[in-house]
Motif scaffolding. Sequence first.
Motif, PDB file in Angstrom:
ATOM      1  N   MET A   1       0.376  -1.185  -0.496  1.00  0.00           N
ATOM      2  CA  MET A   1       0.345  -0.043   0.146  1.00  0.00           C
ATOM      3  C   MET A   1       0.684   1.804   0.213  1.00  0.00           C
ATOM      4  N   ARG A   2       0.371   2.456  -0.570  1.00  0.00           N
ATOM      5  CA  ARG A   2       1.071   3.685  -1.067  1.00  0.00           C
ATOM      6  C   ARG A   2       1.034   4.152   0.810  1.00  0.00           C
ATOM      7  N   ALA A   3       2.295   4.601   1.559  1.00  0.00           N
ATOM      8  CA  ALA A   3       2.138   5.666   2.750  1.00  0.00           C
ATOM      9  C   ALA A   3       0.899   6.402   3.275  1.00  0.00           C
ATOM     10  N   SER A   4       0.490   6.663   2.001  1.00  0.00           N
ATOM     11  CA  SER A   4       0.065   8.285   2.344  1.00  0.00           C
ATOM     12  C   SER A   4      -1.671   7.735   2.670  1.00  0.00           C
ATOM     13  N   GLU A   5      -1.652   7.189   1.735  1.00  0.00           N
ATOM     14  CA  GLU A   5      -3.587   6.634   2.093  1.00  0.00           C
ATOM     15  C   GLU A   5      -3.803   5.251   2.390  1.00  0.00           C
ATOM     16  N   PRO A   6      -5.425   4.744   2.417  1.00  0.00           N
ATOM     17  CA  PRO A   6      -5.884   3.554   3.069  1.00  0.00           C
ATOM     18  C   PRO A   6      -5.334   2.473   2.368  1.00  0.00           C
ATOM     19  N   SER A   7      -5.294   1.623   2.197  1.00  0.00           N
ATOM     20  CA  SER A   7      -5.085  -0.066   1.476  1.00  0.00           C
ATOM     21  C   SER A   7      -5.795  -0.194   0.888  1.00  0.00           C
ATOM     22  N   ARG A   8      -5.965  -0.199  -0.570  1.00  0.00           N
ATOM     23  CA  ARG A   8      -6.929   0.352  -1.726  1.00  0.00           C
ATOM     24  C   ARG A   8      -7.115  -1.543  -2.350  1.00  0.00           C
ATOM     25  N   THR A   9      -6.158  -2.075  -1.411  1.00  0.00           N
ATOM     26  CA  THR A   9      -6.955  -3.888  -1.786  1.00  0.00           C
ATOM     27  C   THR A   9      -7.857  -3.775  -0.357  1.00  0.00           C
ATOM     28  N   ALA A  10      -8.149  -2.864   1.316  1.00  0.00           N
ATOM     29  CA  ALA A  10      -9.013  -2.923   1.729  1.00  0.00           C
ATOM     30  C   ALA A  10     -10.387  -2.231   0.864  1.00  0.00           C
ATOM     31  N   MET A  11      -9.831  -1.413   0.288  1.00  0.00           N
ATOM     32  CA  MET A  11     -11.123  -0.672   0.122  1.00  0.00           C
ATOM     33  C   MET A  11     -11.728  -1.863  -1.286  1.00  0.00           C
TER      34      MET A  11
END
Length: 294
Positions: A1-11
Amino acid sequence: MRASEPSRTAMGAAAYRAAHQSADGGAIFLDPYARRILGEAACAEADLKAQDPATRSFRLFMAARSRYAEECLDLSVARGVRQAVILGAGLDTFALRNPHAGLKVFEVDHPTTQSWKQMRLSETGLTQSLPTFVPVDFEHEDLKTRLVDSGFEPEAPSFFIWLGVVPYLTEASVFTLLRFVAGLPSASIVFDYSEPLENYSPERRARAAEMGARTAAAGEPWLTHFDPKEIAERLLSLGFTSLEDFGPTEMARRFFGLPRDAPDRGAGPHVILAGKQGNPRDVELRQSSWPQLS
């Protein structure tokens, strides 16, 4: 995941759960908070994606893995478990739906994703029955230390749910966590994993490779796969004494009404229960009461 945003896979996982409520009526896994926590715009996008028939099988698998995990937890609670740990929780809503008086729920996730979730809970007024939040970077922090600091009791019976995380970790990180759970005196864990691409039939291999490419493009590549026989042997070597592994065929039989004599569906995603003291699913579930999907 990118450090500045929530996990895209979690989304993405949350989007599948939300779409299951609308597209399938929550037939496999009913979650009254799935759409509310995700948000209107993301739900609209998930519903649009659900119109593609090609997304149905994976959406149903996502629902089935959550149902399976929570059924295993229910049976563990009946046997005396009073603390549950949801690893890589994302937008999981079990704590909001927790039907078990006295069950303490810990949610472990990357700090960025967890902070975003807490913001969403506050924005939507979902502030009842909140879990104990434990921010952890699985690759760089010690889980046991963070849990104990948050009130987890290592000597007490516990149940861990770890869905949608294993493929994105290094194999060393996966087994560090499994070794920790196996080292507890009375603990069980449900987690999912994917088989290596070479195990798939050519047609399914292409679809799996395409999905892997999408997650990699989102900054969350697949790093770890397991052959079913290999993971079973390694779990037993860690000290787990009971295993139950559901692959595509077993999941379809259990949840989707696939006939017992139907052909094997081959390689695919798995959900596995590993325990230290007997199998919490020794009690036979009544499949006849489950809704069947056409």
